[in-house]
Design a protein around this motif. Structure first.
Motif, PDB file in Angstrom:
ATOM      1  N   ALA A 282      31.956  45.900  39.107  1.00  0.00           N
ATOM      2  CA  ALA A 282      32.484  47.257  39.228  1.00  0.00           C
ATOM      3  C   ALA A 282      33.600  47.309  40.267  1.00  0.00           C
ATOM      4  O   ALA A 282      34.610  48.006  40.078  1.00  0.00           O
ATOM      5  CB  ALA A 282      31.359  48.223  39.611  1.00  0.00           C
ATOM      6  N   ALA A 283      33.434  46.557  41.351  1.00  0.00           N
ATOM      7  CA  ALA A 283      34.466  46.542  42.391  1.00  0.00           C
ATOM      8  C   ALA A 283      35.760  45.943  41.871  1.00  0.00           C
ATOM      9  O   ALA A 283      36.859  46.449  42.153  1.00  0.00           O
ATOM     10  CB  ALA A 283      33.970  45.766  43.606  1.00  0.00           C
ATOM     11  N   VAL A 284      35.640  44.858  41.099  1.00  0.00           N
ATOM     12  CA  VAL A 284      36.837  44.230  40.522  1.00  0.00           C
ATOM     13  C   VAL A 284      37.521  45.187  39.560  1.00  0.00           C
ATOM     14  O   VAL A 284      38.755  45.327  39.559  1.00  0.00           O
ATOM     15  CB  VAL A 284      36.457  42.917  39.807  1.00  0.00           C
ATOM     16  N   ALA A 285      36.726  45.845  38.722  1.00  0.00           N
ATOM     17  CA  ALA A 285      37.299  46.797  37.769  1.00  0.00           C
ATOM     18  C   ALA A 285      38.014  47.931  38.486  1.00  0.00           C
ATOM     19  O   ALA A 285      39.092  48.379  38.068  1.00  0.00           O
ATOM     20  CB  ALA A 285      36.194  47.354  36.864  1.00  0.00           C
ATOM     21  N   GLU A 286      37.417  48.387  39.583  1.00  0.00           N
ATOM     22  CA  GLU A 286      38.049  49.473  40.345  1.00  0.00           C
ATOM     23  C   GLU A 286      39.368  49.020  40.956  1.00  0.00           C
ATOM     24  O   GLU A 286      40.360  49.757  40.933  1.00  0.00           O
ATOM     25  CB  GLU A 286      37.102  49.946  41.447  1.00  0.00           C
ATOM     26  N   ARG A 287      39.393  47.795  41.483  1.00  0.00           N
ATOM     27  CA  ARG A 287      40.633  47.268  42.058  1.00  0.00           C
ATOM     28  C   ARG A 287      41.718  47.143  40.990  1.00  0.00           C
ATOM     29  O   ARG A 287      42.892  47.426  41.236  1.00  0.00           O
ATOM     30  CB  ARG A 287      40.383  45.913  42.727  1.00  0.00           C
ATOM     31  N   GLU A 288      41.325  46.712  39.798  1.00  0.00           N
ATOM     32  CA  GLU A 288      42.301  46.592  38.712  1.00  0.00           C
ATOM     33  C   GLU A 288      42.855  47.956  38.320  1.00  0.00           C
ATOM     34  O   GLU A 288      44.053  48.098  38.053  1.00  0.00           O
ATOM     35  CB  GLU A 288      41.654  45.910  37.510  1.00  0.00           C
ATOM     36  N   GLN A 289      42.002  48.967  38.285  1.00  0.00           N
ATOM     37  CA  GLN A 289      42.468  50.311  37.960  1.00  0.00           C
ATOM     38  C   GLN A 289      43.442  50.817  39.017  1.00  0.00           C
ATOM     39  O   GLN A 289      44.469  51.428  38.693  1.00  0.00           O
ATOM     40  CB  GLN A 289      41.278  51.265  37.832  1.00  0.00           C
ATOM     41  N   VAL A 290      43.116  50.564  40.275  1.00  0.00           N
ATOM     42  CA  VAL A 290      44.006  50.974  41.367  1.00  0.00           C
ATOM     43  C   VAL A 290      45.358  50.272  41.243  1.00  0.00           C
ATOM     44  O   VAL A 290      46.421  50.882  41.427  1.00  0.00           O
ATOM     45  CB  VAL A 290      43.361  50.670  42.729  1.00  0.00           C
ATOM     46  N   ALA A 291      45.313  48.973  40.898  1.00  0.00           N
ATOM     47  CA  ALA A 291      46.554  48.208  40.764  1.00  0.00           C
ATOM     48  C   ALA A 291      47.405  48.733  39.627  1.00  0.00           C
ATOM     49  O   ALA A 291      48.618  48.930  39.771  1.00  0.00           O
ATOM     50  CB  ALA A 291      46.224  46.731  40.551  1.00  0.00           C
ATOM     51  N   VAL A 292      46.786  48.975  38.461  1.00  0.00           N
ATOM     52  CA  VAL A 292      47.534  49.472  37.304  1.00  0.00           C
ATOM     53  C   VAL A 292      48.153  50.825  37.611  1.00  0.00           C
ATOM     54  O   VAL A 292      49.334  51.087  37.309  1.00  0.00           O
ATOM     55  CB  VAL A 292      46.616  49.555  36.071  1.00  0.00           C
ATOM     56  N   ALA A 293      47.353  51.709  38.203  1.00  0.00           N
ATOM     57  CA  ALA A 293      47.870  53.037  38.552  1.00  0.00           C
ATOM     58  C   ALA A 293      48.998  52.925  39.576  1.00  0.00           C
ATOM     59  O   ALA A 293      50.025  53.605  39.466  1.00  0.00           O
ATOM     60  CB  ALA A 293      46.746  53.914  39.099  1.00  0.00           C
ATOM     61  N   GLY A 294      48.829  52.041  40.556  1.00  0.00           N
ATOM     62  CA  GLY A 294      49.857  51.870  41.579  1.00  0.00           C
ATOM     63  C   GLY A 294      51.154  51.341  41.009  1.00  0.00           C
ATOM     64  O   GLY A 294      52.240  51.819  41.353  1.00  0.00           O
ATOM     65  N   LEU A 295      51.057  50.355  40.126  1.00  0.00           N
ATOM     66  CA  LEU A 295      52.267  49.800  39.510  1.00  0.00           C
ATOM     67  C   LEU A 295      52.977  50.848  38.666  1.00  0.00           C
ATOM     68  O   LEU A 295      54.212  50.923  38.655  1.00  0.00           O
ATOM     69  CB  LEU A 295      51.910  48.583  38.664  1.00  0.00           C
ATOM     70  N   GLY A 296      52.209  51.665  37.943  1.00  0.00           N
ATOM     71  CA  GLY A 296      52.810  52.726  37.150  1.00  0.00           C
ATOM     72  C   GLY A 296      53.557  53.727  38.017  1.00  0.00           C
ATOM     73  O   GLY A 296      54.657  54.169  37.677  1.00  0.00           O
ATOM     74  N   ARG A 297      52.980  54.069  39.159  1.00  0.00           N
ATOM     75  CA  ARG A 297      53.651  55.006  40.064  1.00  0.00           C
ATOM     76  C   ARG A 297      54.913  54.397  40.650  1.00  0.00           C
ATOM     77  O   ARG A 297      55.926  55.092  40.828  1.00  0.00           O
ATOM     78  CB  ARG A 297      52.684  55.412  41.174  1.00  0.00           C
ATOM     79  N   LEU A 298      54.871  53.107  40.959  1.00  0.00           N
ATOM     80  CA  LEU A 298      56.069  52.452  41.472  1.00  0.00           C
ATOM     81  C   LEU A 298      57.195  52.448  40.442  1.00  0.00           C
ATOM     82  O   LEU A 298      58.367  52.589  40.794  1.00  0.00           O
ATOM     83  CB  LEU A 298      55.735  51.016  41.895  1.00  0.00           C
ATOM     84  N   VAL A 299      56.846  52.278  39.164  1.00  0.00           N
ATOM     85  CA  VAL A 299      57.862  52.319  38.114  1.00  0.00           C
ATOM     86  C   VAL A 299      58.507  53.706  38.056  1.00  0.00           C
ATOM     87  O   VAL A 299      59.739  53.843  38.008  1.00  0.00           O
ATOM     88  CB  VAL A 299      57.253  51.944  36.750  1.00  0.00           C
ATOM     89  N   TRP A 300      57.680  54.754  38.059  1.00  0.00           N
ATOM     90  CA  TRP A 300      58.215  56.104  38.029  1.00  0.00           C
ATOM     91  C   TRP A 300      59.055  56.388  39.272  1.00  0.00           C
ATOM     92  O   TRP A 300      60.147  56.977  39.188  1.00  0.00           O
ATOM     93  CB  TRP A 300      57.084  57.129  37.922  1.00  0.00           C
ATOM     94  N   GLY A 301      58.559  55.953  40.409  1.00  0.00           N
ATOM     95  CA  GLY A 301      59.309  56.169  41.641  1.00  0.00           C
ATOM     96  C   GLY A 301      60.644  55.459  41.631  1.00  0.00           C
ATOM     97  O   GLY A 301      61.664  56.002  42.070  1.00  0.00           O
ATOM     98  N   ARG A 302      60.641  54.239  41.089  1.00  0.00           N
ATOM     99  CA  ARG A 302      61.882  53.471  41.017  1.00  0.00           C
ATOM    100  C   ARG A 302      62.892  54.163  40.110  1.00  0.00           C
ATOM    101  O   ARG A 302      64.086  54.219  40.409  1.00  0.00           O
ATOM    102  CB  ARG A 302      61.581  52.071  40.480  1.00  0.00           C
ATOM    103  N   GLY A 303      62.425  54.689  38.994  1.00  0.00           N
ATOM    104  CA  GLY A 303      63.327  55.374  38.087  1.00  0.00           C
ATOM    105  C   GLY A 303      63.910  56.643  38.694  1.00  0.00           C
ATOM    106  O   GLY A 303      65.109  56.917  38.566  1.00  0.00           O
ATOM    107  N   ILE A 304      63.065  57.415  39.374  1.00  0.00           N
ATOM    108  CA  ILE A 304      63.535  58.668  39.978  1.00  0.00           C
ATOM    109  C   ILE A 304      64.522  58.389  41.104  1.00  0.00           C
ATOM    110  O   ILE A 304      65.575  59.039  41.213  1.00  0.00           O
ATOM    111  CB  ILE A 304      62.330  59.486  40.484  1.00  0.00           C
ATOM    112  N   SER A 305      64.217  57.421  41.958  1.00  0.00           N
ATOM    113  CA  SER A 305      65.140  57.105  43.048  1.00  0.00           C
ATOM    114  C   SER A 305      66.448  56.528  42.523  1.00  0.00           C
ATOM    115  O   SER A 305      67.523  56.779  43.078  1.00  0.00           O
ATOM    116  CB  SER A 305      64.488  56.129  44.036  1.00  0.00           C
ATOM    117  N   ALA A 306      66.386  55.768  41.421  1.00  0.00           N
ATOM    118  CA  ALA A 306      67.606  55.226  40.828  1.00  0.00           C
ATOM    119  C   ALA A 306      68.474  56.338  40.251  1.00  0.00           C
ATOM    120  O   ALA A 306      69.707  56.215  40.217  1.00  0.00           O
ATOM    121  CB  ALA A 306      67.259  54.214  39.739  1.00  0.00           C
TER     122      ALA A 306
END
Length: 406
Positions: free
Chosen positions: A6-30
């Motif tokens: 469960a801990a590994v799954a939670e970390r993976e979810q956090v990572a996926v969500a974080g990467l998605g936010r970074l993509v959106w942030g990168r697009g908006i700042s660009a």
């Protein structure tokens, strides 16, 4: 077993969500970056009334600050949470951009420029370190970086379109509104980045500061050589328009078509090409064929001296396609080598060294193409092609040396 899974799954979810936010942030700042880089020269000189000499001095000081600060700022992300450092750097850049709204005084302009430009390379290094902290494995890391670059190019294109409207209106209020809009995009990026899940640094990470990367001669040799291939960016932004206007009878608008080909190609293909650079050996091979493709593009452009008509347009278009292949390969190879060969306890410092090497090349790149093409004509393109080949050829051997020392 349930707890760890469960801990590994939670970390993976956090990572996926974080990467998605970074993509959106990168697009908006660009979006804000594309707007800003379209108007900044006229804003400084015509709206604020600053002299071109002062603007040049400010940009030079900012560039020097960026080169000096990239590795230390990366090391700071190793010692503390990379997300927190990235949020802080983005907030500094937002404040500096806001300062441009009141930069009628030379000292205000110089301070804002040093802060804005000087923190850019460090922010890029810390962003890459944050991606590396969120996901393990070179393949996943480079794929995440590729998606961010796609978002970045889409944002740049939209922002540049908005900037062209500001230039067409040519009103002081429009320029100032563009500055405010860029501040807003940075503020949005601060908020988005702050919502990315925090990844605490490894115990002991960052305590050695910048010393590990500065002593890592194999790594520096690889990224230093590969970074020279970033000449491909100035090849498009400086070399091609200069050549079209002075060395051919082709329309200058052809440069816009080449830029469009590059932007669309990056958006469609960067993620796919980056998958080819998932290991040190594959990234090194990608660097080689990238250098060859860029050299072919240079050789094709060398044949267009005095060219006119459909035949000349066809050759330039073909050169643009080879350039696109070379740029895609260079970027993917650079990520693959720098991420795979870095020390995991000094990600930020290592990525800072990569950013500093690339920024150094970019400082001299416009001058290189200007001098080569104005003094040697078509021979300048052949010189550039030789540089690309000379940089690409030793990469596999140097990468093997670096891999043996990890």
């Amino acid at each position: 077993m349930v707890g760890p899974v469960a801990a590994v799954a939670e970390r993976e979810q956090v990572a996926v969500a974080g990467l998605g936010r970074l993509v959106w942030g990168r697009g908006i700042s660009a979006l804000g970056d594309g707007l800003w880089f379209t108007i900044w020269a006229l804003y400084f000189t015509r709206i604020l009334g600053l002299s071109p000499g002062l603007v040049g001095v400010g940009m030079a000081l900012g560039g020097a600050a960026g080169l000096a600060a990239a590795v230390p700022l990366g090391a700071l992300a190793d010692r503390f949470d990379a997300r927190t450092v990235l949020v802080a750097l983005t907030a500094v850049r937002a404040a500096a951009m806001a300062g441009y709204a009141f930069a009628g005084q030379p000292w205000v302009f110089l301070v804002a420029t040093v802060l804005f430009t000087g923190s850019a390379n460090g922010a890029s290094a810390v962003r890459t370190a944050l991606v590396a902290a969120l996901v393990p494995g070179t393949r996943d890391r480079t794929a995440a970086l590729a998606r961010q670059r796609v978002a970045q190019h889409i944002g740049y294109a939209l922002g540049a379109g908005a900037g062209s409207l500001v230039l067409a209106a040519d009103q002081a209020a429009g320029y100032r509104l563009a500055v405010v809009a860029n501040v807003v995009t940075f503020a949005v990026l601060v908020v988005i980045t702050a919502t990315v899940g925090a990844v605490p640094p490894r115990p002991g990470a960052g305590r050695a500061g910048i010393r590990p990367v500065l002593r890592d001669r194999p790594y520096l040799a690889v990224v230093g050589l590969v970074s020279v291939m970033s000449l491909c960016w100035a090849m498009l932004s400086t070399g091609l328009p200069l050549w079209l206007s002075t060395g051919t009878r082709l329309p200058l608008s052809l440069n816009g078509a080449v830029v469009a080909i590059s932007s669309v190609g990056i958006a469609l293909l960067q993620v796919r090409v980056t998958r080819l650079a998932g290991t040190v050996a594959r990234a090194a091979r990608t660097a080689v064929w990238s250098g060859v493709a860029l050299a072919v593009a240079c050789a094709l452009l060398a044949t267009t001296g005095g060219a006119a008509g459909a035949a000349g347009v066809a050759v330039v278009t073909l050169a643009a396609l080879f350039h696109l292949a070379g740029e895609l390969g260079y970027v993917g190879a650079s990520w693959g080598l720098s991420v795979e060969l870095m020390r995991e306890d000094a990600r930020g410092a290592y990525q800072g060294a990569t950013e500093a090497a690339t920024a150094t090349v970019q400082t001299f790149a416009p001058g290189f193409f200007t001098l080569a093409l104005t003094s040697a004509g078509a021979g300048g393109w052949l010189l550039a092609g030789a540089v690309f080949l000379a940089c690409a050829a030793p990469v596999p051997a140097l990468a093997r040396w670096a891999a043996r020392t990890r």
